[in-house]
Design a protein around this motif. Structure first.
Motif, mmCIF file in Angstrom:
data_model
loop_
_atom_site.group_PDB
_atom_site.id
_atom_site.type_symbol
_atom_site.label_atom_id
_atom_site.label_comp_id
_atom_site.label_asym_id
_atom_site.label_seq_id
_atom_site.Cartn_x
_atom_site.Cartn_y
_atom_site.Cartn_z
ATOM 1 N N GLU A 146 0.908 -1.247 -0.145
ATOM 2 C CA GLU A 146 0.026 0.052 -0.165
ATOM 3 C C GLU A 146 0.889 1.341 0.053
ATOM 4 O OE1 GLU A 146 -3.301 0.256 -0.730
ATOM 5 O OE2 GLU A 146 -2.895 -2.000 -0.921
ATOM 6 N N GLU A 147 2.045 1.204 0.799
ATOM 7 C CA GLU A 147 2.863 2.274 0.911
ATOM 8 C C GLU A 147 3.374 2.663 -0.316
ATOM 9 O OE1 GLU A 147 5.492 2.920 4.828
ATOM 10 O OE2 GLU A 147 6.390 1.539 3.579
ATOM 11 N N ILE A 148 3.993 1.651 -1.051
ATOM 12 C CA ILE A 148 4.468 1.961 -2.312
ATOM 13 C C ILE A 148 3.494 2.372 -3.521
ATOM 14 C CG2 ILE A 148 6.788 0.463 -1.922
ATOM 15 C CD1 ILE A 148 5.357 -1.384 -4.191
ATOM 16 N N LYS A 149 2.310 1.930 -3.261
ATOM 17 C CA LYS A 149 1.445 2.574 -4.338
ATOM 18 C C LYS A 149 1.191 3.801 -4.263
ATOM 19 C CE LYS A 149 -1.762 -1.494 -5.063
ATOM 20 N NZ LYS A 149 -3.137 -2.110 -4.859
ATOM 21 N N ARG A 150 0.930 4.367 -2.897
ATOM 22 C CA ARG A 150 0.744 5.933 -2.606
ATOM 23 C C ARG A 150 2.200 6.469 -3.070
ATOM 24 N NH1 ARG A 150 -1.416 3.722 2.298
ATOM 25 N NH2 ARG A 150 0.631 3.941 3.474
ATOM 26 N N THR A 151 3.236 6.052 -2.958
ATOM 27 C CA THR A 151 4.515 6.812 -3.095
ATOM 28 C C THR A 151 4.385 7.158 -4.810
ATOM 29 O OG1 THR A 151 5.535 5.975 -1.412
ATOM 30 C CG2 THR A 151 6.763 6.914 -3.108
ATOM 31 N N ALA A 152 4.138 5.962 -5.494
ATOM 32 C CA ALA A 152 4.057 6.057 -6.855
ATOM 33 C C ALA A 152 3.197 7.003 -7.280
ATOM 34 C CB ALA A 152 3.657 4.712 -7.406
ATOM 35 N N ILE A 153 2.109 7.109 -6.633
ATOM 36 C CA ILE A 153 0.796 8.021 -7.140
ATOM 37 C C ILE A 153 1.441 9.389 -7.056
ATOM 38 C CG2 ILE A 153 -1.574 9.009 -6.638
ATOM 39 C CD1 ILE A 153 -2.229 5.927 -6.012
ATOM 40 N N LYS A 154 1.919 9.585 -5.680
ATOM 41 C CA LYS A 154 2.343 11.024 -5.550
ATOM 42 C C LYS A 154 3.312 11.574 -6.548
ATOM 43 C CE LYS A 154 4.977 13.523 -1.948
ATOM 44 N NZ LYS A 154 5.805 13.065 -0.760
ATOM 45 N N TYR A 155 4.349 10.514 -6.756
ATOM 46 C CA TYR A 155 5.376 11.071 -7.811
ATOM 47 C C TYR A 155 5.037 10.830 -9.354
ATOM 48 C CZ TYR A 155 8.528 11.844 -3.939
ATOM 49 O OH TYR A 155 9.003 12.362 -2.685
ATOM 50 N N GLY A 156 3.941 10.146 -9.479
ATOM 51 C CA GLY A 156 3.368 9.821 -10.941
ATOM 52 C C GLY A 156 4.231 8.694 -11.547
ATOM 53 N N ILE A 157 4.639 7.682 -10.837
ATOM 54 C CA ILE A 157 5.696 6.929 -11.397
ATOM 55 C C ILE A 157 4.769 5.671 -11.499
ATOM 56 C CG2 ILE A 157 7.545 5.206 -10.741
ATOM 57 C CD1 ILE A 157 8.485 7.193 -8.246
ATOM 58 N N LYS A 158 5.045 4.978 -12.585
ATOM 59 C CA LYS A 158 4.412 3.672 -13.345
ATOM 60 C C LYS A 158 5.361 2.562 -12.548
ATOM 61 C CE LYS A 158 1.460 4.930 -16.799
ATOM 62 N NZ LYS A 158 0.060 4.740 -16.784
ATOM 63 N N ILE A 159 4.348 1.604 -11.804
ATOM 64 C CA ILE A 159 5.164 0.680 -11.272
ATOM 65 C C ILE A 159 4.822 -0.887 -12.105
ATOM 66 C CG2 ILE A 159 5.203 -0.943 -9.251
ATOM 67 C CD1 ILE A 159 4.654 1.315 -7.508
ATOM 68 N N ILE A 160 5.843 -1.567 -12.322
ATOM 69 C CA ILE A 160 5.568 -3.013 -12.586
ATOM 70 C C ILE A 160 6.116 -3.841 -11.705
ATOM 71 C CG2 ILE A 160 6.190 -4.866 -14.207
ATOM 72 C CD1 ILE A 160 6.410 -2.972 -16.416
ATOM 73 N N GLY A 161 5.292 -4.894 -10.983
ATOM 74 C CA GLY A 161 5.685 -5.563 -9.769
ATOM 75 C C GLY A 161 4.815 -5.235 -8.721
ATOM 76 N N PRO A 162 5.325 -5.308 -7.629
ATOM 77 C CA PRO A 162 6.555 -5.978 -6.873
ATOM 78 C C PRO A 162 6.539 -7.457 -7.214
ATOM 79 C CG PRO A 162 5.335 -5.449 -5.379
ATOM 80 C CD PRO A 162 4.602 -4.997 -6.239
#
Lengths: 674, 674
Positions: free
Chosen positions: B112-128
């Motif tokens: 959940e934490e990394i999802k929030r960070t990703a949204i904040k910075y507008g980063i696309k995540i693949i994984g984890p």
């Protein structure tokens, strides 16, 4: 015993050739190349030596005895050569040459000719139109298949030469080893029948596998197979299961194709495992030849990755196997010895960083669980995975238990050496986990089959019917009498020609005419008739409607039956299969039989347990199970006896028999003759 | 577009390691080894260089821009690293690290934490928890899978890392080539949804293949897939089809498992081809990626051996394909050009001594036959066979026709070079002929799907029901009213509390109580009531029987309906699937639904053609086809709209609706809520 053929002390090659690429050369070369150690006599009228062997003008000029002669001469002179073999007292020949029954026309005549010659001289024939045979244990390749299959314990019989070549290649890839490979071609002499007996007794053979396009004598096959399957698994790939396939079979081997549903029924009764295709055949051979049968359905999967565990579980759900419920003590032990992230539920996921010791612990634990009947070990090569060491420990553990243990070491190069270790240590390995599950399921089937008592015996009484050539069926009343002879309960019909003769209501009325097959469709049945008034109307209507067609119909009168209480309707049928004889059909009445083809079949005769199995086989068993299945089973057995006794009856339909929670009666029956 | 991820101009590897065997080392090594040409920035706080690349303490110390960062650090510091990536304005990260949702507990929180960070910075995540990705066309292996898959046009998405490794190996063996290989792990960011769109547009991708253990949003998946499947085939292996499998999925990825029958229905509706297992997946990829779809079911088999032809015909009989009936002119031409022993019936057997020219002649002839929609060429290596030359000519012929041509060059070594030629010339080859038939059948399915109009749209009206919290279902009369709103014909019930109020006979009487779910089982239904006397008795009995249980039940009175004429009973149901929303069920009444599970499902909403397809899908269509199927289809569509509008209704049963040759009415309905 046919050892003198398949382990011959000496071989003649009639039609040996000096030209590379010709069959007569390649076969001789195979015999030499793989190290056959007995004397070899090439027969060739021109050459002096071939491949270093001294040649002969004829087998008759060979001094020593000859166990078996391979014949590779044009079809037109095979018979002459065969006679010479007879005069030389050769006991068996393998006729590689084509140009016989498979060609039609003159070929059929030629085949009859060689059959007669063989009988005259007492020669056993393999072929014609075959590939030869291979005995890897004797380093003998007496065929034109290139290469020598692995030594092993699968005795393989193939009817098709072309398939045999491809199959040996596939077998090689799937690491199956053979005791014998025998191609039978047109089966003019030795067929699957003798080979069942032979391989059944052969000590090098643990599993019998056959690729058949036709079965020479269905009933004889069942008798022999039923005996062999008590001792060794018999796995048969019977091609031509579709109508399409059957067409191809007919034009391919010129043999009459049997109905495929009868084949299924026959195999089931005599304990033969049926493979769907070549892939199935060899996957089954591998499992059956290396591992014991599971004595229950409960399978435990141990894996180092979730995905393959799911795929294996998915496959398992389509079978009769179950995911074993692990004992609490097992789970506790697993929990203690596995990392926290592992799953101690079945499938047991020992996760990606599992080294050999974790496999060892997990496997030891689940093998010890009395609720586990078989084990599938899955390995995907990951960074920490110790493929070789794991393979060795899996194999060692497998050898200490009588529960079957199959493996699926997946992926390419990485697990290759692990797979080789498994193979050397006789542990069946499958590229895909669902192939292992498929195999385990069939092994469990085989276990269940072994519990059965075997085929039923029944001495046919050869009873006669009165075949009135004007008609094609018995009178309903006569058919009822036959059923009554066997103690089958029948709601008897009374023939009347005047409705006044009906003494009790309500009744059903139906036409009595041997010109009508489907009484109902012809308007020949009226039910729920409550009084004489209704009966008069019904009588008139039946007579009127059934007289409609231009063609004059016989009309004996009207059959009257008391109306039966509502129960469940079932259908019992009989027809004669050209290969297997009388086939008995069971199904629930109504749409189940007609639309959903929800039926089961058995070859007559059979006994009560087989009849119960037959009832349980239909999907609608869920409905019928609340009714008098004992009575149904009993009736099925009696019908199977009737079919044996009355050979003139070609077809029979009991439709319907009404059954209740307790009891039941046949309401209508028709019996046809030719 | 996600090209900046899968064709990145620069890559950072955060957690790069100097130690061989560690992921952080192996991934960097893969990037280097296969020749990625852009700048690579390993991040490692200690080392100066790794594998010749200069290392960095943090992405923030890299001067140039970074398109994508691979993260291979312990789960606990992934979030901190992600923030640095955000500050460095990296647009996408691939989180290889495990230790998130799949672990449960703290892992879920971390995800959940990394999802929030990703949204904040507008980063696309693949994984984890993934393997990384591979782009063979850019020589980029940004994963820890060893080896580089063949270049090709299959875009492959895998949810499971462990499966992906094994699958790439299998794909390699089966000669499938890839445009992209993308593993999505826990799907915290990019999921199959975005990848459907991306690969749908990707010009290097001709076929999309997916291995999924869960589907993130069923309805969204359908919407997107329906668009993509109009252009490119989408083949999905959805694991967890069994209940067993679902259990394993749940413990594996922590995602809620959907009902598998709903998945089947959804795939069918949006045109996704479902593969049963990995073998199927790659066999399908091969056919779909190399050949056009057949526009009819008629298949012609050309073979040089009878056996494999039979096996292929057997397999064909299990599919929707047909053995093409060859035109008389085709047969004549074949007869003229083939030897006498050949079979000019389909399967066309050009017999064992066929050289390349005979294959050429036969294939040219059958390709020209307008009654042939697809061709399977079978070759078994025999003495005269010219494998290579035949392969070349088959390929050339294939390129001149828009009919799909699949091949099965069987056997081992002998046909190897022929197979390689086929592969280089983009002709799909299958080890076993039945695998080719399986593939052709699915290709024909895909052709049929393309003819469909696509998904139906419907704007839900968000209607409300009166949810009395004391009960769990609507009053029958209220449920009837809802059906009537949609114009569904209902045999309306009249609520009475006194039998005298019945003005017409015969009638059926049923209890009106919201405490009773199964009216029939509770003795709450009486039928065939012909007069007031019978009605009085029935009324009393219903009241008595339904009051039997200790628990007091609501009793509104008795519902009275006119008795309907005998017709065929059907069942229409609705339930809500957690992933796909409202699912509509259709089946024939009685045992067909209960015992034989002969039903079809569709996700709401759908249109009339889909509803007709649904009716035709059940085995009992043979029975229902003589009734008013137009009315049934219409009712199904209306029910699908009702399900969309009334979100509070969780379950519905129309059981039965009685239909006639023309017309029909709903007899009973119940609607449940929560």
């Amino acid at each position: 015993m046919l050892d003198f053929i398949f382990q011959p002390k000496s071989i003649a090659v009639i039609g040996a050739s000096t030209t590379k690429g010709k069959l007569g050369h390649d076969i001789l070369n195979n015999i030499k190349k793989f190290g056959y150690s007995g004397p070899v006599y090439p027969v060739n009228p021109k050459a002096r030596t071939i491949l270093g062997y001294k040649t002969y003008k004829s087998v008759k000029s060979v001094k020593g005895p000859i166990d078996v002669a391979l014949i590779i001469v044009p079809a037109s002179i095979v018979n002459a050569v065969l006679k010479e073999c007879g005069e030389k007292k050769i006991k068996a020949v393998v006729i590689i040459s084509a140009g016989f029954k498979e060609m039609g026309g003159d070929g059929v005549k030629r085949e009859e000719e060689i059959k007669r010659t063989a009988i005259k001289y007492g020669i056993k024939i393999i072929g014609p139109n075959c590939l030869g045979f291979i005995n890897p244990h004797k380093d003998l390749n007496a065929s034109f298949a290139s290469g020598m299959p692995n030594k092993g314990n699968v005795g393989f019989v193939s009817q098709s030469g072309a398939m045999a070549v491809a199959m040996l290649d596939w077998a090689y890839n799937s690491q199956v080893g053979f005791s014998k490979v025998i191609t039978v071609g047109n089966k003019a002499g030795i067929s699957e029948l003798e080979l069942l007996d032979y391989l059944g007794r052969d000590k090098d053979t643990k599993v019998i596998a056959m690729y058949l396009e036709s079965i020479i004598d269905g009933r004889e096959f069942m008798q022999r197979a039923a005996k062999v399957t008590r001792k060794k698994p018999v796995i048969v790939l019977k091609a031509g299961r579709s109508e399409y396939g059957q067409k191809a079979v007919s034009s391919h081997t010129g043999s009459l194709a049997g109905s495929d549903a009868a084949v299924d029924a026959a195999f089931r009764q005599c304990g033969v495992i049926r493979a769907g295709n070549v892939e199935d055949l060899f996957d089954l051979c591998k499992g059956f030849s290396m591992e014991p049968l599971p004595d229950g359905p409960n399978t435990c999967i141990v894996t180092n990755a979730g995905g393959p565990g799911i795929m294996a579980s998915d496959a398992l759900a389509d079978t009769n196997l179950k995911l074993a419920d692990l004992d609490e003590s097992t789970k506790k032990k697993l929990k203690k010895n596995l990392p926290e992230a592992a799953s101690v539920q079945n499938p047991v996921d020992i996760i990606g960083d599992a080294m050999f010791d974790r496999y060892k612990t997990a496997l030891e634990t689940v093998i010890d669980d009395p609720g586990v009947d078989s084990i599938l070990t899955i390995l995907t090569p990951q960074t920490m995975t110790e493929e070789d060491e794991t393979a060795r420990h899996v194999a060692k553990l497998s050898h200490t238990t009588n529960k079957p243990l199959l493996t699926s070491f997946m992926g390419g190069e990485d697990a290759n050496s692990g797979r080789q270790i498994l193979n050397h240590m006789d542990i069946p390995n499958y590229e895909y986990p669902w192939r292992a599950i498929y195999t385990l399921d069939k092994m469990y089937d085989a276990f269940l089959i072994k519990q059965k008592k075997g085929l039923a015996y029944y001495t046919a009484k050869h009873k006669k019917i009165n075949k009135d050539p004007k008609y094609f069926q018995l009178k309903t009343i006569d058919a009822e009498k036959i059923l009554l002879q066997y103690g089958i309960p029948v709601e008897k019909s009374k023939l009347i020609t005047d409705p006044k003769k009906i003494d009790e209501f309500p009744v059903a009325m139906k036409i009595a005419s041997r010109d009508i097959v489907h009484k109902m469709a012809s308007g020949g049945i009226k039910i729920n008739i409550h009084n004489i008034h209704q009966a008069r109307i019904a009588y008139k209507e039946i007579v009127r409607d059934t007289k409609k067609p231009a063609k004059k119909r016989e009309l004996d009168g009207i059959l009257v039956q008391p109306m039966m209480d509502k129960g469940e309707e079932i259908i019992i049928g009989m027809k004669r299969d050209p290969h297997f004889g009388p086939v008995i059909l069971f199904g629930l009445g109504g749409s189940f039989v007609e639309v959903l083809k929800d039926i089961s079949l058995r070859i007559a005769p059979f006994n009560r347990p087989e009849a119960m199995d037959m009832i349980k086989q239909v999907a609608s068993y869920e409905i019928i199970k609340d009714y008098d299945t004992k009575l149904i089973a009993d009736t099925l057995v009696k019908v199977s006896h009737m079919a044996m006794d009355y050979e003139d009856i070609t077809e029979m339909d009991i439709n319907p028999m009404i059954v209740y929670k307790k009891g039941g009666k046949v309401v209508d029956v028709r019996m046809l003759y030719k």
